[in-house]
Enzyme design. Structure first.
Site, short mmCIF file in Angstrom:
data_model
loop_
_atom_site.label_atom_id
_atom_site.label_comp_id
_atom_site.label_asym_id
_atom_site.label_seq_id
_atom_site.Cartn_x
_atom_site.Cartn_y
_atom_site.Cartn_z
N GLU A 412 -1.39 -49.97 0.51
CA GLU A 412 -1.67 -50.96 -0.53
C GLU A 412 -3.18 -51.20 -0.67
O GLU A 412 -3.68 -52.33 -0.56
CB GLU A 412 -0.93 -52.27 -0.22
CG GLU A 412 0.56 -52.06 -0.18
CD GLU A 412 1.38 -53.33 0.08
OE1 GLU A 412 0.78 -54.39 0.28
OE2 GLU A 412 2.62 -53.23 0.07
N GLU A 488 7.44 -48.17 2.00
CA GLU A 488 7.68 -49.48 2.62
C GLU A 488 8.78 -50.15 1.81
O GLU A 488 8.69 -50.23 0.59
CB GLU A 488 6.39 -50.30 2.61
CG GLU A 488 6.43 -51.47 3.55
CD GLU A 488 5.08 -52.17 3.64
OE1 GLU A 488 4.06 -51.51 3.91
OE2 GLU A 488 5.05 -53.39 3.42
C1 GAL Z 1 3.43 -55.35 2.47
C2 GAL Z 1 2.34 -54.90 3.43
C3 GAL Z 1 2.75 -55.11 4.88
C4 GAL Z 1 3.29 -56.50 5.05
C5 GAL Z 1 4.46 -56.67 4.13
C6 GAL Z 1 5.16 -57.99 4.27
O1 GAL Z 1 2.98 -55.53 1.20
O2 GAL Z 1 2.07 -53.55 3.24
O3 GAL Z 1 1.64 -54.91 5.71
O4 GAL Z 1 2.29 -57.39 4.76
O5 GAL Z 1 4.00 -56.57 2.80
O6 GAL Z 1 6.19 -58.11 3.31
#
Ligand code: GAL
Length: 793
Positions: A412, A488
């Site tokens: 991100e 993710e």
């Molecule tokens: C994502 C991020 C992670 C964590 C996660 C929590 O956007 O890449 O590191 O923060 O959100 O939902």
């Protein structure tokens, strides 16, 4: 016969003498935070994990833009509420034999901005706390005793989670002769694998000693029994790299299911003398990604069943420990996981060695930010000067691990929106290819539309979508690669043993007790429930797998409790911070673990005061169908229903009315035959403690760990799900008390002190071996109830 033996002995002795390389971990150090008070510590060491927890250490006043915050607020516990910010210093001594020609210090990671002094001279430094680096200190050392000092500095607002502090990974002293092999120039590749026939490539570089005769490099590949299956002389090219190709018949390929390993041995001869020998564990396997076949390992397409993991080890903090890593990987494998993403930074060598040997694929990540900042003092401070050096060390240091199947250049990244970001992504991807042409490169993007439009995703080998499953269909045709990785997913939140009523789907739900519901219907604003990820992976052939956020809870980032105190660790894990599975673990297991069946029911069935109230029952199972009984009365059969968003992977009875007694599910197999049953009973009064160990044997190395799960149960052995007694621990014999954790994100009790409250009836005690062999005895007491139990191995 006797003569042959003597000759063989002489030959071995010659080899032993000929090898000048010696490696040893520097474990005993002195440590100070104020420059005056020094204490003796063992490295790996995390100076902040002993706390105490306090929001004052790391409060961050800001708006988290990625989370959609528009105004700055005080974030408590975001980086763990532990004292990791500030300076720390370590010193130790080591001896160098008079004939040593080459001396190196290898740091597998030091948190952070380490500056290394040898005998008072600055020998080198590194900025990024997660990366390994090597320092040639030959010019600074003298025969006999030498001193090394490491000064570290953690800036405030430099992390979005708990980074740990200090020399949290091993420091290795390497000495060698003038002629020696460079481990980071050593490459092992599988060029092709057809059936059992492997074509392999080996490359290395060595420095040589002048006037000591011609040098010769010989590579051997040894199988698991140490038998040489191939041997070749390497040929040196004009740039000094020596290489050879091997053909190996009957090759045993590495995979998560069968993690066969070989040893690559490189021997450096000068004249007739063996002067250096390097050994690395390697694996034979191929990886490919394509539009037609998706992700392939050894020519077989598979979708990654992955988890994102932060690097901390819960109550041990960031200090690496092999037994703790093995336990994590074992838990994840039981859940059916076959890949981890080392979010959002370089992994330790120890973790990669465990992944190699236990069979766990890895996406090795590097950065959470590039040039544009996510937090004020993050990697943005170093990006311009350091990104190449950091990628180089990651890839050179780790490229021979068979477990690693993909590099990730970031997560991100704030400049993912624009052309500058796309240009950086391109340059970084190309640089990864230069260092390793065998693995695809990805980056997680949380704005897939922008990532696609500005060319950011096109610059990668694998477009990594963070969340946003609703955009997969719209954007797939715009991905030149023709596939999408869920780099993710989920960000579903829950607390072990906590159930909130009524059971309704919610985003960013918060409660007075600082916990989240384990019905698995709550997630972050930008996220979704696991069901949506399973669906897109199952229904779309263009998806190549996913990495859930997260496999295990970690220190820091207590979203959605941004400003709630006390709350200092995550709710995202399928497993809690203590390593105890939450209900969600079984949801993933029911879909991912295709080796063993899963049958799990929730919630617990001890609800004094809820008599007569609707208390939904969920079943996470690999069986297609099940029937629920409450106190013997059928509540009906439920079948997984593909047409329903939440009934496709779960079986739900939403109208069950609570009465004390028991709930029972009977699972039916695909032929409609009863296959397995599970019962959960209402617990009576706390009666005794049950201790369950993850293993019985401890290696007498001063490092090995046993994890003991302690549960408060009633007289019939039913878990008392509300027990929150304070327990005390006394460890004697061949081990010592190391840590305790109950998985409660709001607990302020410290992990290293031998007492803690149960959280929903359970906690986990960690004991560590001494260096002497012997029995271990652990006494656990609940003083307020006069209950005690002993565990021995
Ligand atoms: C994502 C991020 C992670 C964590 C996660 C929590 O956007 O890449 O590191 O923060 O959100 O939902």
């Amino acid at each position: 016969m006797k003569q042959t033996l003597i000759l063989a002995f002489l030959a071995l002795a010659a080899i032993a003498q000929g090898q000048n390389r010696k490696e040893r971990n520097l474990e005993k150090w002195q440590f100070t935070r104020d420059g005056n008070n020094w204490q003796q510590v063992d490295v790996p060491h995390d100076w902040a994990i002993t706390g105490p927890f306090d929001p004052k250490w790391d409060i961050q006043h800001l708006a988290i833009q990625q989370d959609g915050q528009t105004e700055a607020i005080d974030h408590t516990g975001r980086s763990g509420a532990l004292p990791w910010i500030g300076k720390g210093e370590y010193r130790t001594t080591f001896n160098i034999p008079a004939d040593t020609k080459y001396t190196e210090l290898y740091f597998d990671g030091a948190m952070s901005e380490p500056v290394v002094y040898v005998n008072g001279y600055e020998a080198g430094k590194w900025m990024y706390g997660y990366n390994a680096f090597r320092l040639d200190i030959s010019a600074f050392v003298k025969p006999g005793q030498n001193e090394v000092r490491v000064v570290l500095n953690n800036q405030e607002e430099s992390s979005r989670w708990y980074p740990g502090a200090g020399l949290y990974r091993p420091v290795t002293l390497i000495t060698a002769g003038e002629a020696h092999i460079d481990p980071w120039s050593t490459v092992f590749k599988t060029l092709s694998l057809s059936g059992n026939n492997a074509k392999l490539y080996v490359e290395t570089q060595a420095s040589t000693a002048k006037g000591k005769g011609e040098t010769r490099l010989v590579a051997r590949l040894l199988d698991a029994k140490g038998k040489a299956v191939a041997q070749k002389n390497l040929t040196t090219n004009t740039q000094g790299a020596a290489s050879a190709q091997f053909d190996v018949a009957n090759a045993k390929a590495w995979s998560p299911e069968q993690p066969h390993l070989y040893t690559l041995e490189i021997n450096l001869y000068q004249g007739n003398k063996l002067v250096d020998r390097l050994r690395q564990r390697v694996g034979i396997r191929t990886i490919a990604v394509s539009k037609e076949h998706g992700f392939q390992l050894n020519g077989v397409s598979r979708k990654l069943k992955g988890v994102c993991l932060h690097h901390d080890l819960g109550p041990l903090g960031a200090a690496v420990n092999k037994a703790a890593i093995i336990r994590q990987i074992r838990l994840m494998k039981d859940m059916g996981v076959d890949a981890i993403r080392t979010s959002h930074n370089m992994p330790s060598q120890m973790q990669m060695e465990v992944c190699d040997s236990m069979g766990m694929m890895v996406m090795a990540e590097s950065f959470d930010a590039w040039k544009e900042a996510k937090v004020k003092n993050g990697y943005n401070l170093f990006y311009d000067t350091w990104w190449r050096k950091d990628l180089e060390n990651l890839i050179r240091g780790h490229r021979n691990h068979p477990a690693i199947v993909m590099w990730s250049i970031g997560n991100e990244i704030p400049e993912q929106w624009n052309k500058e970001g796309a240009a950086r992504a391109k340059a970084m991807t190309e640089y990864c290819h230069e260092l390793d042409d065998t693995r695809p490169v990805t980056c997680g993007g949380d704005n897939p539309k922008a990532n696609t439009e500005c060319g950011f995703f096109a610059a990668l080998d694998v477009p990594g979508f963070n969340y946003r499953v609703h955009l997969y269909d719209e954007l797939i045709s715009k991905q030149p690669q023709g596939f999408i990785l869920g780099s993710e997913t989920a960000s579903t939140v829950s607390s072990r043993g906590v159930y909130k009523f009524p059971v309704v789907e919610k985003k960013m739900a918060t409660y007075k007790d600082g916990q989240c519901s384990s019905y698995d219907v709550e997630c972050c604003g930008w996220a979704n429930l696991p069901d949506a990820d399973f669906t897109i992976q199952d229904d779309r052939s263009f998806t190549i797998g996913q990495f859930i956020w997260t496999g295990i809870d970690y220190l820091g980032e207590p979203t959605p409790y941004y400003s709630y105190w006390p709350s200092r660790s995550s709710y995202f894990g399928a497993v809690d911070l203590a390593g105890l599975p939450k209900d969600r673990f079984y949801l993933y297991r029911s879909v991912w673990n295709d080796k063993q069946p899963t049958l799990h029911i929730l919630p617990h069935w001890t609800w004094p005061g809820r008599e007569g109230e609707v208390t939904p029952v969920y079943c996470y199972t690999s069986y297609p169908e099940a029937e629920l009984f409450v106190n013997g009365k059928s509540q009906g059969r439920r079948k997984k229903d593909k047409s329903s968003r939440l009934d496709r992977y779960r079986l739900r009875w939403n109208d069950v009315v609570y009465q004390p007694g028991e709930i029972k599910v009977v699972a039916y197999d695909a032929n409609g035959k009863p296959a397995e049953e599970k019962v959960v009973r209402t617990a009576g009064q706390p009666h005794h403690l049950v201790v369950q160990a993850d293993k019985n044997k401890l290696a007498a190395d001063g490092k090995d760990l046993i994890y003991l799960t302690v549960s408060m149960v009633d007289k019939d052995g039913n878990l008392c799900p509300d027990a929150d007694d304070e327990l005390t621990f006394d460890v004697s014999g061949a081990a010592k008390f190391k840590a305790v954790c109950n998985g409660d994100a709001t607990s302020l009790e410290m992990f290293h002190l031998p007492h803690m409250r149960l959280f929903h009836g359970q906690l986990v005690v960690t004991v560590q071996s001494n260096k002497a062999k012997g029995k271990v005895k652990v006494n656990v007491k609940a003083p307020s109830r006069n209950i005690a139990t002993n565990w021995t191995n």
